[in-house]
Design an enzyme around this catalytic site. Structure first.
Site, mmCIF file in Angstrom:
data_model
loop_
_atom_site.group_PDB
_atom_site.id
_atom_site.type_symbol
_atom_site.label_atom_id
_atom_site.label_comp_id
_atom_site.label_asym_id
_atom_site.label_seq_id
_atom_site.Cartn_x
_atom_site.Cartn_y
_atom_site.Cartn_z
ATOM 1 N N SER A 253 0.816 -1.212 -0.139
ATOM 2 C CA SER A 253 -0.044 0.035 0.261
ATOM 3 C C SER A 253 0.761 1.164 0.243
ATOM 4 O O SER A 253 2.016 1.304 -0.112
ATOM 5 C CB SER A 253 -0.907 0.094 1.112
ATOM 6 N N LYS A 254 0.279 2.511 0.076
ATOM 7 C CA LYS A 254 0.804 3.560 -0.172
ATOM 8 C C LYS A 254 2.113 3.829 0.653
ATOM 9 O O LYS A 254 2.963 4.478 0.415
ATOM 10 C CB LYS A 254 -0.206 4.685 0.141
ATOM 11 N N ARG A 255 1.843 3.279 1.914
ATOM 12 C CA ARG A 255 2.974 3.679 2.976
ATOM 13 C C ARG A 255 4.141 3.014 2.884
ATOM 14 O O ARG A 255 5.079 3.279 3.207
ATOM 15 C CB ARG A 255 2.454 3.378 4.402
ATOM 16 N N GLY A 257 5.387 2.878 -0.437
ATOM 17 C CA GLY A 257 6.077 3.637 -1.353
ATOM 18 C C GLY A 257 5.163 3.744 -2.511
ATOM 19 O O GLY A 257 3.653 3.583 -2.394
ATOM 20 N N GLU A 263 2.883 5.924 -11.215
ATOM 21 C CA GLU A 263 4.025 6.404 -10.308
ATOM 22 C C GLU A 263 5.326 6.092 -10.872
ATOM 23 O O GLU A 263 6.229 6.598 -10.960
ATOM 24 C CB GLU A 263 3.706 6.127 -8.782
#
Length: 488
Positions: A253-255, A257, A263
Site C-alpha cells: 500500500s501507499k505507505r 512507497g 507513479e
RNA sequence: GUCUCCUUCGUCUAGCGGUUAGGACACCGGGUUUUCAUCCCGGCAACACGGGUUCAACUCCCGUAGGAGAUACCA
C-alpha cells in the site's frame, strides 16, 4: 478447451501494481495457450467510480504495450464489456434466483445493519447479516413495499452442508456453508449488482475458462461456486495468485512507497523493467533465468511455475532491472525517452532546438551507465544547458590539495583546453596525465576541480566527454568563474 | 473473535526422499577506472519449531508457532 481469461478491474483508483500483475498473468496465460484475453470494466460502485481511473487504466496498459482481444474499446462477441451497461442482465438473473426461492428481498435499513454489526463485534461474534428478512411473510413484504422501502436482493446461502472449491494452485478448499458470508447482497437497492453477482454472471456469459486473480479473493470463492450451482452452471477453473506485499509483509500500500504503475512511469521506469520484475513476483521460470521480454513471457508463462506464498515487493530489485533495460537501449531510443523528462524538469525548453536535441543524443553514451531511472538524466545533464548552481568553494578543492593547488590545477587545465574537442578520449587523457605528473599530483586531483567547475558537482559524467559536449568556450568561462571563486 | 491460505538466505526464488541446499537483488570486501557508475572477482547469509513415516527428510503426514487475507448495499 479453449482458454478465455479476463482482467476485471474496478475503475476506482490508479492501476495498482498488484492488480496489473494479475492482468499480466492472465494476458500471458492467454497468449501461451492461444486463448483470448478479455477486459471487463466492473463499474458497479457508482460512488467510487471515477473517469480518471478509467483513463488511467487505458493509459497504463497502452504504456505497458498490453492489448486485450475483447473489451469496451474494441468490442467482441460478448459486448458490452462494461458492467454498468449490463444492468438488465444482472437484474434478470437476480430475479430468476428470487423466483426459484434461492434469493430473497431484504428491507433492512443501513441503521439496523450497523446496529447488529456493533452488537456482534461487541460480543466477539462474527459480524454478518442475521438473515432477518430471509423468512418474511408475504404480508410483511407487502407492508415494507407500501412504505416505499427499496429492497436489496440477498442470496440464500445454505444453512447446512459445505462447499468445495477447487483451485489449480491451492488444491481443494472446503468450507462449511455456515462459515460463508451469511446471505450476501446480490442486487443493491440502487439497482446495481454487487461484485459477487455481476462477476459470476459475466464470467459465465462471457465463457471465461480460467479465473486467475489474487488470493484475497479466496474467501469469496466458495460463495461464487454456490452461485454457479444455483444457476445450474459449471464454475470456471480457479487459480488464486499469491499476493504482493510491502516490506512489512502486509498488503502493498501507499505507505510502502509507489503502488501505481503511473507513479513508476512518472519516476522514469521502463515498461519492460516493470513487466519483467513484476512477472517474477510469485512466478519463476527456472533456477537462474531472470530476464524476460513480454514476448518471452507470452510464450513461457505456465501456471505450474506459480508460487503459493505471498511475495514482498522489492523496490531495489526493480531499480536494478530498470538500470539493466536502460543500458540495453540504443542511444537514439534512450534520447527519445529522456527528452520528455528533460522538458518536464525544465532542463530543456518546451520546443528545444535541433542542436539541443542533438546534444542530448550525443550525451547518451556518457550517462547510460549512470541512470537507474530515466529521471536521473535531468540531474546528470543539466550542466549542459545551464550554468551550474552556486557551489561552495571547498567543493573545488580535492582532499590532497589546498585552495592554491586547486587554483593551479584549474589554471593548468584551462591551458590544455585548446584543441581538446578534436582529440580522442585517449589523447586527452594522456595530455592531462602528463600535466598531472608534471605537477606531482594524481590525475584525479587535477581533474576534480575542473569537474566541479564544469558540472557543479563532484559526481558527473566522464569529464572529457562532458567538456567536448559543453564546448571549449563555456568550459573556459566556468573554469575562470571557479578560479575567481577560489581567490576570494 | 471466526474462517481460509501461507512458511528455503534481509528480499525474489530453484529444489519436487540421498545436493558442499543453487541463482539473483541488497549488503560487505577487492579489482578495473578520471569522480560517480558500469563491468569483473570474492564474501556474508536460509530449509520456523516439535513429532512421526522412511535405510534416508528442506522435500511426505500430523501438530505448534508465526504471518497474511477475508469477514460491506467496495471490488
Amino acid at each position: 478447451m479453449s482458454v478465455r481469461v479476463r482482467y476485471a478491474p474496478s475503475p476506482t483508483g490508479l492501476q495498482h501494481i498488484g492488480g496489473v500483475r494479475s492482468a499480466l498473468f492472465n494476458y500471458f496465460f492467454a497468449r501461451a495457450n492461444r486463448g483470448a484475453f478479455v477486459l471487463r470494466i466492473e463499474d458497479t460502485d457508482q460512488g467510487r467510480y471515477s473517469d480518471e481511473a478509467l483513463q488511467d487504466l487505458y493509459d497504463t496498459f497502452a504504456w505497458l504495450g498490453v492489448r486485450w482481444d475483447e473489451g469496451p474499446d474494441c468490442g467482441g462477441p460478448f459486448a458490452p464489456y462494461v458492467q454498468s451497461a449490463r444492468s438488465a442482465i444482472y437484474r434478470e438473473h437476480a430475479m430468476r434466483l428470487l423466483a426459484e426461492g434461492k434469493a430473497y428481498e431484504c428491507f433492512c435499513s443501513e441503521a439496523r445493519l450497523d446496529r447488529i454489526r456493533r452488537i456482534q463485534t461487541a460480543n466477539k461474534m462474527a459480524p454478518g447479516y442475521d438473515r432477518h428478512c430471509r423468512s418474511l411473510s408475504a404480508a410483511e413484504i407487502a407492508e415494507s413495499r407500501a412504505e416505499g422501502i427499496k429492497p436489496v436482493i440477498r442470496f440464500k446461502v445454505p444453512l447446512e452442508g459445505g462447499t468445495t472449491m477447487h483451485d489449480v494452485l491451492l488444491g481443494d478448499i472446503e468450507r462449511k456453508n455456515e462459515d460463508i458470508n451469511p446471505d450476501p447482497v446480490l442486487l443493491k437497492s440502487d439497482g446495481f449488482p454487487t461484485y459477487h453477482l455481476a462477476n459470476v454472471v459475466d464470467d459465465h456469459l462471457m465463457e471465461i475458462s480460467h479465473i486467475l486473480r489474487a488470493q484475497e479473493w479466496v474467501p469469496s470463492a466458495p460463495l461464487h461456486v454456490l452461485l454457479y450451482e444455483s444457476f445450474g452452471w459449471t464454475p470456471p477453473i480457479y487459480c488464486h495468485l499469491p499476493m504482493v506485499m510491502g516490506s512489512d509483509g502486509q498488503k502493498l500500500s501507499k505507505r510502502h512507497g509507489s503502488t501505481s504503475v503511473r507513479e513508476f512511469r512518472d519516476a522514469g521506469y521502463l515498461p519492460e523493467a516493470v513487466i519483467n520484475y513484476v512477472s517474477l513476483l510469485g512466478w519463476s521460470y527456472d533456477d537462474t533465468r531472470e530476464f524476460f521480454s513480454t514476448s518471452d513471457l507470452e510464450r513461457l508463462f505456465t501456471l505450474d511455475r506459480l508460487n503459493k506464498a505471498p511475495a514482498v515487493f522489492d523496490y531495489k530489485k526493480l531499480d536494478w532491472f530498470n538500470g539493466h533495460y536502460i543500458r540495453m537501449k540504443s542511444d537514439e531510443e534512450l534520447a527519445e525517452l529522456v527528452v520528455p523528462v528533460l522538458k518536464r524538469d525544465g532542463v530543456l525548453a518546451e520546443n528545444p532546438q535541433a542542436s539541443e536535441l542533438a546534444l542530448v543524443r550525443e550525451a547518451m553514451p556518457l550517462i547510460k551507465e549512470r541512470m537507474r531511472v530515466l529521471n536521473d538524466a535531468s540531474g546528470l545533464l543539466r550542466f549542459l544547458f545551464a550554468e551550474p548552481a552556486e557551489y561552495p568553494a571547498e567543493e573545488l578543492v580535492p582532499k590532497k590539495l589546498d585552495a592554491k593547488g586547486a587554483r593551479a590545477a584549474l589554471g593548468e587545465a584551462a591551458g590544455l583546453l585548446e584543441g581538446l574537442a578534436s582529440r580522442s578520449e585517449e589523447e586527452a587523457e594522456r595530455l592531462f596525465r602528463g600535466k598531472a605528473d608534471e605537477m606531482g599530483v594524481k590525475l584525479g586531483d587535477l581533474l576534480m576541480p575542473v569537474r566541479v567547475a564544469v558540472t557543479g558537482s563532484r559526481v558527473s559524467p566522464p569529464l572529457f566527454g562532458s567538456i567536448r559536449l559543453l564546448g571549449i568556450e563555456k568550459t573556459r568561462s566556468r573554469i575562470e568563474r571557479a578560479m575567481s571563486l577560489l581567490s576570494k
